[in-house]
Write a protein that holds these residues in place. Structure first.
Motif, mmCIF file in Angstrom:
data_model
loop_
_atom_site.group_PDB
_atom_site.id
_atom_site.type_symbol
_atom_site.label_atom_id
_atom_site.label_comp_id
_atom_site.label_asym_id
_atom_site.label_seq_id
_atom_site.Cartn_x
_atom_site.Cartn_y
_atom_site.Cartn_z
ATOM 1 N N TYR A 72 -61.796 58.936 13.732
ATOM 2 C CA TYR A 72 -61.573 57.559 13.274
ATOM 3 C C TYR A 72 -60.366 57.470 12.342
ATOM 4 O O TYR A 72 -59.702 56.440 12.281
ATOM 5 N N ALA A 73 -60.072 58.552 11.626
ATOM 6 C CA ALA A 73 -58.934 58.528 10.693
ATOM 7 C C ALA A 73 -57.616 58.349 11.452
ATOM 8 O O ALA A 73 -56.747 57.571 11.039
ATOM 9 N N LEU A 74 -57.475 59.058 12.549
ATOM 10 C CA LEU A 74 -56.250 58.927 13.355
ATOM 11 C C LEU A 74 -56.150 57.553 13.997
ATOM 12 O O LEU A 74 -55.066 56.978 14.086
ATOM 13 N N ARG A 75 -57.280 57.019 14.422
ATOM 14 C CA ARG A 75 -57.262 55.669 14.996
ATOM 15 C C ARG A 75 -56.975 54.627 13.919
ATOM 16 O O ARG A 75 -56.311 53.625 14.174
ATOM 17 N N ALA A 76 -57.469 54.868 12.712
ATOM 18 C CA ALA A 76 -57.279 53.898 11.628
ATOM 19 C C ALA A 76 -55.802 53.692 11.320
ATOM 20 O O ALA A 76 -55.357 52.553 11.138
ATOM 21 N N VAL A 77 -55.027 54.769 11.240
ATOM 22 C CA VAL A 77 -53.617 54.622 10.850
ATOM 23 C C VAL A 77 -52.780 53.941 11.927
ATOM 24 O O VAL A 77 -51.629 53.592 11.677
ATOM 25 N N GLU A 78 -53.356 53.717 13.089
ATOM 26 C CA GLU A 78 -52.649 52.997 14.152
ATOM 27 C C GLU A 78 -52.841 51.487 14.054
ATOM 28 O O GLU A 78 -52.228 50.731 14.811
ATOM 29 N N GLN A 79 -53.670 51.036 13.122
ATOM 30 C CA GLN A 79 -53.910 49.597 12.968
ATOM 31 C C GLN A 79 -52.633 48.903 12.495
ATOM 32 O O GLN A 79 -51.795 49.511 11.824
ATOM 33 N N PRO A 80 -52.470 47.619 12.827
ATOM 34 C CA PRO A 80 -51.200 46.937 12.555
ATOM 35 C C PRO A 80 -50.903 46.632 11.093
ATOM 36 O O PRO A 80 -49.740 46.479 10.728
ATOM 37 N N THR A 81 -51.926 46.508 10.248
ATOM 38 C CA THR A 81 -51.668 46.227 8.838
ATOM 39 C C THR A 81 -52.365 47.273 7.967
ATOM 40 O O THR A 81 -53.338 47.901 8.382
ATOM 41 N N ALA A 82 -51.879 47.409 6.749
ATOM 42 C CA ALA A 82 -52.460 48.375 5.813
ATOM 43 C C ALA A 82 -53.915 48.042 5.505
ATOM 44 O O ALA A 82 -54.758 48.935 5.412
ATOM 45 N N ARG A 83 -54.217 46.763 5.362
ATOM 46 C CA ARG A 83 -55.606 46.381 5.101
ATOM 47 C C ARG A 83 -56.494 46.764 6.275
ATOM 48 O O ARG A 83 -57.611 47.245 6.083
ATOM 49 N N GLU A 84 -56.011 46.546 7.491
ATOM 50 C CA GLU A 84 -56.791 46.935 8.671
ATOM 51 C C GLU A 84 -56.930 48.459 8.765
ATOM 52 O O GLU A 84 -57.952 48.957 9.235
ATOM 53 N N VAL A 85 -55.917 49.183 8.308
ATOM 54 C CA VAL A 85 -56.011 50.651 8.251
ATOM 55 C C VAL A 85 -57.168 51.035 7.336
ATOM 56 O O VAL A 85 -58.036 51.840 7.701
ATOM 57 N N ALA A 86 -57.184 50.469 6.126
ATOM 58 C CA ALA A 86 -58.243 50.793 5.165
ATOM 59 C C ALA A 86 -59.614 50.386 5.704
ATOM 60 O O ALA A 86 -60.586 51.142 5.585
ATOM 61 N N ALA A 87 -59.696 49.207 6.309
ATOM 62 C CA ALA A 87 -60.975 48.732 6.846
ATOM 63 C C ALA A 87 -61.467 49.655 7.956
ATOM 64 O O ALA A 87 -62.651 50.020 7.999
ATOM 65 N N ALA A 88 -60.572 50.043 8.861
ATOM 66 C CA ALA A 88 -60.965 50.932 9.958
ATOM 67 C C ALA A 88 -61.367 52.300 9.433
ATOM 68 O O ALA A 88 -62.312 52.923 9.929
#
Length: 197
Positions: A72-88
């Motif tokens: 999930y950590a690798l998938r999280a950093v692919e999110q479009p915004t920093a907030r979405e990265v943290a949420a994921a």
């Protein structure tokens, strides 16, 4: 003519999965060779031949954990915004550490925290693993600052550390029996204060 060895009498992938679960449940030091080989369905000789010693097996199990439950950590950093990265990242931590039927908590957090001197290699391996995760988030948050997604002057290193600390705190609470809904509530509460630093 080259000699052909006897074919392996077990599925190495299934055996490694079983070892990962033992380390996840019991930690490095708590996982005896008998526990590991019993769960893997192989002899000690076969374990050493296929995976090396306990430390090498642990490294391989941790890599499997990184590629599987902790991916999930690798998938999280692919999110479009920093907030979405943290949420994921935080939601991934909640989901991974509270899997129905699976071990509670995080292999990367619990694997060697309460262990004696014989577990020093595992402690070092896991500290580096956690630091790699923090650096992954830091790099992504630096990009978010550069792109204007986070305010100029945001301390990306500190933000990464805060997100990691919350994520690992979630893992510790999951290991203590706190349920998924409550842990997701903690993640959601933290994100209401975005960007956290």
């Amino acid at each position: 003519m080259t000699a052909i060895g006897r074919p392996r009498g077990f599925d190495a992938d299934e055996a490694l999965q079983a070892a990962m679960l033992v380390f996840w449940r019991q930690g490095y030091e708590g996982a005896s060779l008998a526990d590991l080989t019993g769960a893997m369905g192989i002899t000690k000789t076969s374990m050493y031949a296929a995976f090396g010693n306990k430390e090498e097996l642990f490294r391989k199990a941790l890599a499997r954990y990184s590629d599987g439950p902790a991916s999930y950590a690798l998938r999280a950093v692919e999110q479009p915004t920093a907030r979405e990265v943290a949420a994921a990242f935080l939601t991934g931590s909640v989901n991974t550490t509270t899997q129905p039927g699976g071990p509670a908590g995080c292999l990367g957090v619990q694997g060697s925290l309460a262990a004696g001197g014989s577990a020093e290699p595992a402690r070092e391996i896991l500290a580096e693993w956690r630091n790699d995760g923090r650096r992954l988030l830091e790099t992504r948050f630096r990009r978010a600052v550069d792109e204007g997604d986070l305010p100029a002057g945001t301390d990306a290193a500190r933000l990464a550390l805060v997100v990691m600390t919350i994520g690992f705190g979630i893992a510790v609470q999951a290991a203590s029996g706190v349920g998924r809904a409550d842990l997701q509530g903690i993640a959601d509460t933290a994100l209401r204060h975005w960007p956290l630093v």
